[in-house]
Every structure is written in structure tokens, then in C-alpha cells.
Design an enzyme around this catalytic site. Structure first.
Site: not given
Ligand code: LLP
Length: 435
Positions: A257, A293-294, A332, A361, A390
Site C-alpha cells: 500500500g 506485500e508491496p 488509471r 470514443c 496497475y
Molecule cells: N496486498 C493486497 C491484499 C492488496 O489488495 C494489494 C493491492 C496489495 C497487497 C498491493 O498494494 P500496493 O503496494 O500495490 O499498493 N488498481 C489500483 C490499485 C489496486 C490495488 C489493489 N490491491 C490502482 O491503479 O491504483
């Protein structure tokens, strides 16, 4: 001549400009890649291997002295070369589908350092997850039952993490907020005891409680949010331990996150080190292995979508740069109103203010609005920066646009790491059918 717009700050030195004003990724001019690929393979994604390594190293160094697994969230970028590279650096994986599990295994990920998440895992996916002996998160009552069924069917125990909602507001766009009490993810905390009893009653040969899991949301910019959540999660660990037998409890998964610097205006954003230092006492307190979980913060700033300018037009008071890149390749901005920095990849004319739009379109088809850019020549390149996470993974065939080519730069060399789709690829679904 006006040199391409410099970023106010450059958080990704692997993307820079040479003296002639051309954008260079590591040691390769973007224009050279564009010329070699040709118009058919435009737009395309370009990734910097060195930037991915640097991003991973930032987490690894920050976690020095902490027993930890850095689980790369494959959903952010599932290019096999990217996944392989991260596996080679020592990353584990975080998965949300059976296909991601297959890819992780083919890319050489160690499944014992892998977590299978999701609020709607299918029976077939769960059986594959049990077979591969990855950690599986328990998201609901029905999920617990399905995991137990899969473990019995495979004759192997499932090592599970209970996904808890810490109910801490991540202060992000509603679509990427996941850890609130009303979220579709995770268990109801008031029902924790039910899950503990269920896992215990299933027996050690079916379900083993290996740990707890939380994920607050994505694009988080304040580390205090992670601290609040870590405190709450440790509270749950203590409750579980006080309740008696949790002989397999070993993991504290604090999710992903961390946000990245999309705006590039000099805002101070927390680094992985800031994040981990803030919660170091909590990470060490439980005597547990920490899982992070990055996704975005490992690959986001390592990629760009490079489009070609088709033309420039003015309607009313708005000047538009129309590119071959669109919401089909990069959704996005259209989906979340997300800001992504746009930079010219080569010198242009006088600087002006433009909306950068695609040919799809829909009026939601924009990549950026009100951007200050040098007036581009037709055929010249524009890069949407920070597009390593993403973006390709969320691309679609809308308007029969084809999924773009992906290129990986490594020093002075570059290679295609996934072919773009062709018209014939789009026709494959009709093969053998009378249509
Ligand atoms: N762990 C879990 C359980 C998650 O649901 C996610 C992302 C991550 C880890 C990784 O999160 P990160 O470090 O990448 O923030 N499509 C959206 C982002 C959706 C994220 C979904 N879950 C965007 O384009 O911003």
C-alpha cells in the site's frame, strides 16, 4: 528548441534526459526503442530493470534485522520478466488468482514465501494453492470452509492467515481502500473467535493457523496509518495467543500500500525505510516473521507508457494533444481520476498547456489534463511516467485496441519482454467457430 519538460523533482533517476533533450532510460534513448519498434507497436511500455532492483533493495535494506518476507504483489505488473527478476532478487509473491500462481511458479517464485489472497477464491484455485503449499488467507466463513475442503481433497494441510480489517482509514481513493469495517475484504472482527474455533476443530492435518493478515489500501502517503494498523494487528495476535493453542502462529502480514510520487512536485513521501522504521518496534515485538506485500512501490516508478503524437487541435479554450495511447492501454486517469506525470521524450516547440487524450470514443479517455508541455511534432513521443504498476495489467481491448508491447531496459540494452497483440490475436477467440 525547447527541451522536454523536466520533472520538478526526479524520483526516478533511471529515467532522465541527455544533453540533446531526449529521454533516456538507463542507457537507452526512448526514441531509439520507438524507431526500432515502429508504428505498429505503438504505444508501448518500457521498464527499467535497475529501477526495480533499486526499489527492491530499498525494502531489503530497510528490513535488515527483521525476519521478513517481501512478497511482490504480482497484480501490479505480471510481466514474466519482471516477476522473474524479482524472484531472482529474493522476493516472494502475493497472488489473487490461479493464473498468477501458475505464473509465479513458472517464474521461479518460492511458493513457501507466497501468499494467496482474495475474497472470492474458487475451489480449483484453492486446490492449486494447497498443492503448492503457499500461505492462504482466510477471508470469510465460506472461504474457510472452501479452504478446508481443498485441503481434504488434496490430502495436505492448508497454512492459513486470517485477514483482519484493522478499520483504519488509509485516506485514499475509495476504490483502493480495503481495510475498513464495511470493506468487501477480510473477516468481521467480531467473529474472530468463530474462525479460531473453526480452524482448531478442522484439525492440524486440514487447517493450520499460520498468522494474521491485513491490507489497508493502496497509494498510502502517511506512515502513521501503518503504525496504527500494526498496533491493532499485534493486539489481535495477543488475543489469539491468550486464547490458547496457536502452535503454528508465525506470520504477521501487514500488507502493501505504500504510495509513490506520481505528482513530482517535491512532496516529501515516505520511503520503505520510513515505513519500516515507524513500525520496527511492532515488527519485532511479536517474535513473528513479517510479511510485506508491496506492488506499486516496487514497480510503479520503473515504467512508462510511451505514445506517439497523432496531432494537436484546439476546441473552445482547450488545446489537445491526441496520442495513440489511450484509456485502453492506461486506464488509471479515467478510472480513478488519477494524476500521472506526462513528459515529452524529445525536444519540441514552444511550451503550452494541453489536455493529453487518446483516440478512444469516450470523453473519459484522457491521460492528463492541463499539462505544460513543449508543442510536440506529429510522430514524436510522450511518456506517461510511473506506469510500471496497475497500467499494462489493467489494459483492455476497448475499441479493438491491442494490448501493448512491453520492453525491458537493462543498462545499454533493451529487449521485448512481451509481444504486443496483433489483429490476428484478437481473432483467436473465433477459431473453429462458425461466426
Ligand atoms: N496486498 C493486497 C491484499 C492488496 O489488495 C494489494 C493491492 C496489495 C497487497 C498491493 O498494494 P500496493 O503496494 O500495490 O499498493 N488498481 C489500483 C490499485 C489496486 C490495488 C489493489 N490491491 C490502482 O491503479 O491504483
Amino acid at each position: 528548441m525547447v527541451v522536454a519538460v523536466p520533472t520538478a523533482v526526479n524520483p526516478t533517476p533511471t529515467f532522465h534526459y541527455d544533453d540533446a533533450g531526449y529521454m533516456v532510460v538507463e542507457g537507452v534513448r526512448v526514441r531509439d526503442i520507438q524507431d526500432a519498434l515502429g508504428e505498429e507497436a505503438s504505444p508501448f511500455y518500457v521498464y527499467s530493470k535497475a529501477q526495480i532492483s533499486a526499489n527492491y533493495e530499498a525494502y531489503r535494506a530497510a528490513l535488515d534485522g527483521v525476519d521478513a518476507i517481501i512478497g511482490y504483489a504480482i497484480k501490479a505488473n505480471n510481466n514474466k520478466a519482471v516477476v522473474k527478476h524479482l524472484a531472482g532478487l529474493g522476493a516472494g509473491a502475493v497472488l489473487v488468482s490461479g493464473a498468477e500462481l501458475r505464473l509465479a511458479m513458472e517464474a521461479g517464485m518460492d511458493t513457501s514465501r507466497t501468499v494467496f489472497n482474495g475474497n472470492g477464491k474458487t475451489p480449483a484455485e484453492l486446490r492449486a494453492a494447497v498443492r503448492s503449499q503457499c500461505l492462504i488467507n482466510v477471508d470469510s466463513e465460506f472461504d474457510a470452509a472452501h479452504i478446508a475442503d481443498a485441503a481434504r481433497a488434496e490430502g495436505l494441510p492448508a497454512n492459513v492467515l486470517i485477514r483482519i480489517n484493522p478499520d483504519v482509514d488509509p485516506e485514499v481513493h475509495a476504490y483502493v481502500s480495503t481495510g475498513l469495517a464495511n470493506s468487501k475484504f477480510g473477516i468481521r472482527n467480531s467473529h474472530l473467535q468463530w474462525f479460531l474455533d473453526y480452524i482448531r476443530d478442522a484439525g492440524d492435518d486440514v487447517l493450520r493457523l499460520a498468522g494474521v493478515h491485513s491490507h489497508l489500501g493502496s497509494t498510502i502517503k502517511k506512515v502513521s496509518i501503518f503504525k496504527d494498523a500494526a498496533d491493532i494487528m499485534l493486539g489481535f495476535v495477543n488475543t489469539i495467543r491468550e486464547g490458547g493453542a496457536a502452535p503454528h502462529l508465525r506470520y504477521l502480514n501487514i500488507g502493501g500500500g505504500l504510495g509513490i510520487d506520481y505528482e513530482r512536485v517535491g512532496e516529501e513521501l515516505p520511503s520503505p525505510a520510513d515505513l519500516i522504521n515507524t513500525i520496527r518496534p511492532q515488527l519485532l515485538a511479536g517474535g513473528l516473521t513479517v510479511i510485506m506485500e508491496p506492488g506499486r512501490s516496487l514497480v510503479g516508478n520503473a515504467g512508462a507508457l510511451v505514445s506517439r503524437v497523432i496531432g494537436v487541435k484546439t476546441n473552445g479554450s482547450t488545446r489537445f494533444i491526441v496520442t495513440d495511447g489511450s484509456m485502453s492501454e492506461l486506464i488509471r486517469p479515467a478510472l480513478y481520476d488519477a494524476y500521472m506525470y506526462i513528459a515529452a521524450t524529445e525536444p519540441g516547440g514552444e511550451t503550452g498547456v494541453f489536455d493529453v487524450v487518446g483516440p478512444v470514443c469516450e470523453s473519459s479517455d484522457f491521460l492528463g489534463k492541463g499539462r505544460s508541455l513543449p508543442l510536440p511534432a506529429e510522430g514524436s513521443g510522450l511518456a506517461v511516467m510511473d506506469a510500471g504498476a496497475y497500467c499494462h495489467v489493467m489494459a483492455s481491448n476497448y475499441n479493438m485496441k491491442r494490448l501493448p508491447t512491453e520492453v525491458l531496459v537493462d543498462g545499454d540494452e533493451w529487449r521485448i519482454v512481451r509481444k504486443g497483440q496483433t489483429y490476428e490475436d484478437l481473432m483467436l477467440g473465433y477459431e473453429g467457430l462458425d461466426v
